[in-house]
Design a protein around this motif. Structure first.
Motif, short mmCIF file in Angstrom:
data_model
loop_
_atom_site.label_atom_id
_atom_site.label_comp_id
_atom_site.label_asym_id
_atom_site.label_seq_id
_atom_site.Cartn_x
_atom_site.Cartn_y
_atom_site.Cartn_z
N MET A 8 0.83 -1.20 0.00
CA MET A 8 0.00 0.00 0.00
C MET A 8 0.86 1.25 0.00
O MET A 8 1.90 1.29 0.66
N HIS A 9 0.41 2.27 -0.73
CA HIS A 9 1.11 3.56 -0.71
C HIS A 9 0.62 4.41 0.45
O HIS A 9 1.42 5.11 1.10
N GLU A 10 -0.68 4.36 0.74
CA GLU A 10 -1.23 5.12 1.86
C GLU A 10 -0.88 4.44 3.18
O GLU A 10 -0.77 3.21 3.25
N THR A 11 -0.73 5.23 4.22
CA THR A 11 -0.48 4.66 5.54
C THR A 11 -1.79 4.17 6.15
O THR A 11 -2.86 4.68 5.84
N SER A 12 -1.68 3.18 7.04
CA SER A 12 -2.90 2.54 7.54
C SER A 12 -2.88 2.35 9.05
O SER A 12 -1.83 2.41 9.70
N ALA A 13 -4.07 2.13 9.58
CA ALA A 13 -4.27 1.70 10.97
C ALA A 13 -4.81 0.28 10.89
O ALA A 13 -5.85 0.04 10.27
N VAL A 14 -4.12 -0.67 11.49
CA VAL A 14 -4.40 -2.08 11.25
C VAL A 14 -4.90 -2.78 12.51
O VAL A 14 -4.27 -2.72 13.57
N ALA A 15 -6.04 -3.45 12.39
CA ALA A 15 -6.56 -4.33 13.44
C ALA A 15 -6.08 -5.74 13.17
O ALA A 15 -6.12 -6.21 12.03
N LEU A 107 1.12 -3.48 4.41
CA LEU A 107 0.03 -2.64 4.90
C LEU A 107 0.46 -1.22 5.24
O LEU A 107 -0.39 -0.37 5.50
N ASN A 108 1.77 -0.97 5.25
CA ASN A 108 2.29 0.38 5.54
C ASN A 108 1.67 0.93 6.83
O ASN A 108 1.17 2.05 6.89
N ALA A 109 1.69 0.10 7.87
CA ALA A 109 1.00 0.42 9.13
C ALA A 109 1.72 1.54 9.90
O ALA A 109 2.94 1.55 10.02
N LYS A 110 0.91 2.46 10.43
CA LYS A 110 1.40 3.48 11.35
C LYS A 110 0.84 3.26 12.75
O LYS A 110 1.44 3.64 13.74
N LYS A 111 -0.34 2.64 12.81
CA LYS A 111 -0.93 2.27 14.09
C LYS A 111 -1.45 0.84 13.98
O LYS A 111 -1.99 0.44 12.94
N PHE A 140 5.76 1.88 13.79
CA PHE A 140 4.31 1.89 14.01
C PHE A 140 4.01 1.77 15.51
O PHE A 140 4.76 1.13 16.25
N ASP A 141 2.94 2.43 15.93
CA ASP A 141 2.50 2.39 17.33
C ASP A 141 1.56 1.22 17.54
O ASP A 141 0.74 0.90 16.67
N VAL A 142 1.64 0.61 18.72
CA VAL A 142 0.81 -0.55 19.03
C VAL A 142 -0.06 -0.23 20.24
O VAL A 142 0.42 0.26 21.26
N THR A 143 -1.37 -0.50 20.12
CA THR A 143 -2.31 -0.25 21.20
C THR A 143 -3.02 -1.55 21.57
O THR A 143 -3.53 -2.26 20.70
N LEU A 144 -3.06 -1.84 22.87
CA LEU A 144 -3.79 -3.00 23.37
C LEU A 144 -5.23 -2.58 23.64
O LEU A 144 -5.49 -1.63 24.38
#
Length: 302
Positions: A8-15, A107-111, A140-144
């Motif tokens: 992906m070129h766009e950055t994403s937030a991934v579940a 996925l170009n994940a940022k979150k 990328f940041d990781v949130t629980l």
């Protein structure tokens, strides 16, 4: 929704998750990623193809929804990009390779968001703490995300399976946030229902898919022509068939029309009775009439 097969070129937030059934706990993780759309991130998800998942916790895995159904639910929640991998293609990766090749490169994940039980990498050796470390290294940041509890117990796909096997669709619905659904294209059956004045639609289960308790249910059917109550029999039709292949067969109340080849969704609302074999077609017809009357009474209270 985009199925990610190239970076992906766009950055994403991934579940992150298997998301089988997409229950209330899954919905909380997915919603956290979807909310990041306001920050300019594409809401995404990583998930295994449930139909390729061989075992879970050392036991044969019976998935709740097939992959097509799961993808429809993900899209309805606002997920815009999903990476769905075959288990065999990913299970040999170590944790670092998984994060680099899938989360970062594809996925170009940022979150990134996950529940406390999310494991990844070969033999599921890596978890949340390792994910945080890899995220710091890869940007990328990781949130629980906190689990969802019902009656003091964490919501899980395992609990939902137990409810469905026990003929408790109402309890399963509370854990899922909606009734359990049987979705798919309507297939031709043996047309016996039409000969006894109770025409039905037939929906099949995939190999490896969980089959709820065999018996008769009050249901609600979403069709291209509207929403209707129905009487659904889940089972092998022992009175008229020797094939022993489980099927969902639904008589739609107050409906006339042709649904063959159409995509419909049948939602199980109440369990009416267990499956049984009748002496003859006349006895079966009499029982179906009684089931229909019971379903109509139950529908009036909903």
């Amino acid at each position: 929704m985009i199925n990610v097969i190239k970076p992906m070129h766009e950055t994403s937030a991934v579940a992150l998750g298997l998301f089988d059934g997409i229950h209330l706990g899954h919905q909380r993780v997915l919603a956290a990623a979807v909310q990041c759309r306001k920050d300019g991130l594409v809401p995404g998800a990583f998930t295994f193809n449930t139909e390729t998942f061989p075992k879970k916790h050392g036991k044969a895995f019976e998935f709740l929804y097939d992959e097509e159904h799961k993808q429809r639910l993900l899209e309805s929640m606002g997920v815009e990009a999903v990476y769905t991998g075959k288990f065999s293609d990913i299970c040999e990766m170590d944790g670092e390779s998984f994060c680099q090749s899938i989360l970062k490169d594809m996925l170009n994940a940022k979150k990134v968001f996950c529940g406390s039980d999310f494991k990844f990498g070969k033999d599921a050796k890596w978890g949340f703490n390792e994910l945080v470390i890899f995220g710091e290294q890869m940007g990328f940041d990781v949130t629980l995300v906190d689990a969802v509890c019902f009656d003091g117990i964490e919501v899980s796909s395992t609990r939902i399976r137990e409810c469905l096997r026990a003929g408790k669709p109402e309890k399963a619905a509370k854990l899922m946030g909606r009734p359990y659904e049987i979705s798919g294209e309507i297939v031709h059956g043996n047309a016996i229902g039409r000969t006894i004045n109770f025409p039905t639609i037939n929906q099949s289960f995939k190999s490896g898919q969980l089959v709820p308790a065999k018996g008769v249910y009050l249901s609600r059917v979403e069709t291209p022509f509207g929403l209707y109550f129905g009487v659904t029999n889940i089972g092998t039709k022992p009175t008229v068939s020797k094939e022993n292949i489980p099927l969902a067969e639904t008589h739609i109340l107050d409906f006339k029309g042709d649904l063959y080849g159409k995509y419909c969704t049948t939602k199980l609302l109440r369990f009416i009775r267990c499956e049984k074999k009748f002496e003859n077609i006349t006895a079966l017809q009499r029982q179906i009439s009684e089931d229909t009357e019971t379903a109509c009474r139950l529908a009036e209270s909903i």
